[in-house]
Enzyme design. Structure first.
Site, PDB file in Angstrom:
ATOM      1  N   ASP A 175       0.695  -1.426   0.007  1.00  0.00           N
ATOM      2  CA  ASP A 175      -0.040   0.075  -0.111  1.00  0.00           C
ATOM      3  C   ASP A 175       0.816   1.396  -0.136  1.00  0.00           C
ATOM      4  OD1 ASP A 175      -1.821  -1.740   0.304  1.00  0.00           O
ATOM      5  OD2 ASP A 175      -3.072  -0.817   2.126  1.00  0.00           O
ATOM      6  N   HIS A 228       3.669  -2.102   3.153  1.00  0.00           N
ATOM      7  CA  HIS A 228       3.846  -0.852   2.547  1.00  0.00           C
ATOM      8  C   HIS A 228       5.029  -0.641   1.959  1.00  0.00           C
ATOM      9  CE1 HIS A 228       0.871  -0.586   5.635  1.00  0.00           C
ATOM     10  NE2 HIS A 228       0.204   0.128   5.063  1.00  0.00           N
TER      11      HIS A 228
END
Ligand code: NI
Length: 315
Positions: free
Chosen positions: A127, A272
């Site tokens: 993400d 991430h």
């Protein structure tokens, strides 16, 4: 932070609903055709050379003529005519024993999608990018032959369009993580819709499209209004069941342990790619998961067809 690039016009939104980016890996080139053919040629060449050497030796041995004065033995040997009849070319060579036909290398189409109904599949998801470490992550994934899914921010795609395009071109799936990473539940519905739509549009403009755009709300935060807003646009809500908390621990070992120990067949693993420690952990995570028998897939491969507004946490 300069995350907030200019948002695209919403004019393309109508055509964008219900689309997602999932590119098929490019076709590989068959690598064995020439090598197979070359083996046959090399074999014949070897036999001829051997026969020639044997014929020369025998001719020299049989002639026994006195060596011409002043000519060195080596030169004399080379100049001796070769009369071995088996070296004469013949119009109709005896049929050679048929070699076992080499299997024709098939032109390699795109590898068939893994069947996650049978295999133990897990999906790595990243993400908040693209960012400065995304290129390194893409290199790792390419070297390992693994495809992943990236939930990108529209503002980041505006900032790093080439990285977003490269991500798609290398066969990874892209989903939407909204534009600015604000929680969609703490803003008016019109603003949430704009966060969603502007990101859909820039994904279309930057990487092309095909299928419903997978959506992961920032912080995983959504309410019924957000869910219905997504449903109207054909977009599913894709969360996770394995949280590495990589943003908090920023530690290769901890992130790796949480990803591997938390995985089970059908898992969606949250990471991430904006953190250097996460990108550094990925090679080990891939190795451990594969050693444990997992097949690493994209979310479209893991989930198959999705329903608008439906919430997915794993397969
Ligand atoms: Ni996020």
């Amino acid at each position: 932070m300069a995350w907030h690039g200019a948002r695209p016009s919403a004019a393309l939104v109508a055509t964008a609903f219900g689309m997602l980016v999932a590119l098929v890996p490019s076709t590989l080139t068959p690598a064995h055709a020439d090598a197979t053919h070359g083996t046959g040629v090399a074999l014949r060449s070897t036999v001829s050379t051997a026969d020639l050497a044997a014929g020369s030796a025998s001719t020299v041995a049989q002639t026994g003529a006195p060596r011409p004065a002043g000519v060195e033995p080596a030169a004399w040997t080379v100049l001796t005519p070769i009369t071995a009849p088996e070296l004469e070319p013949t119009a109709e060579p005896a049929p050679e024993p048929a070699p076992a036909p080499a299997p024709e290398p098939e032109p390699t189409p795109a590898a068939p999608a893994p069947d996650c109904a049978v295999l133990a599949c897990v999906a790595l998801t990243f993400d908040d990018g693209p960012g400065p470490y995304t290129g390194t992550l893409l290199n790792t994934l390419a070297a390992k032959g693994v495809k992943a899914t990236f939930f990108v921010l529209g503002s980041r795609v505006a900032q790093f369009p080439d990285l977003a395009a490269r991500t798609a071109a290398e066969g990874h799936a892209l989903g939407s993580h909204a534009w600015s990473h604000q929680s969609l539940t703490s803003m008016p519905v019109e603003q949430a819709a704009d966060e969603i739509d502007s990101t859909t549009v820039i994904l279309i403009q930057t990487v092309g499209i095909g299928g419903p755009v997978l959506f992961r709300p920032p912080y995983g935060a959504f309410d019924e209004q957000v869910r219905l807003t997504l449903a109207e646009r054909g977009q599913p809500v894709v969360l996770w069941d394995v949280d590495t908390e990589d943003w908090k621990n920023r530690d290769v070992g901890v992130t790796t342990h949480r990803a591997v120990a938390g995985a089970s067949p059908g898992s969606i693993i949250l990471m991430h790619d904006i953190h250097e420690s996460t990108v550094a952990a990925v090679p080990g995570i891939i190795d451990h998961l594969q050693a444990a028998g997992y097949t690493l897939v994209t979310l479209p491969e893991l989930l198959g067809p999705t329903e608008p507004g439906q919430v997915y946490r794993s397969r």
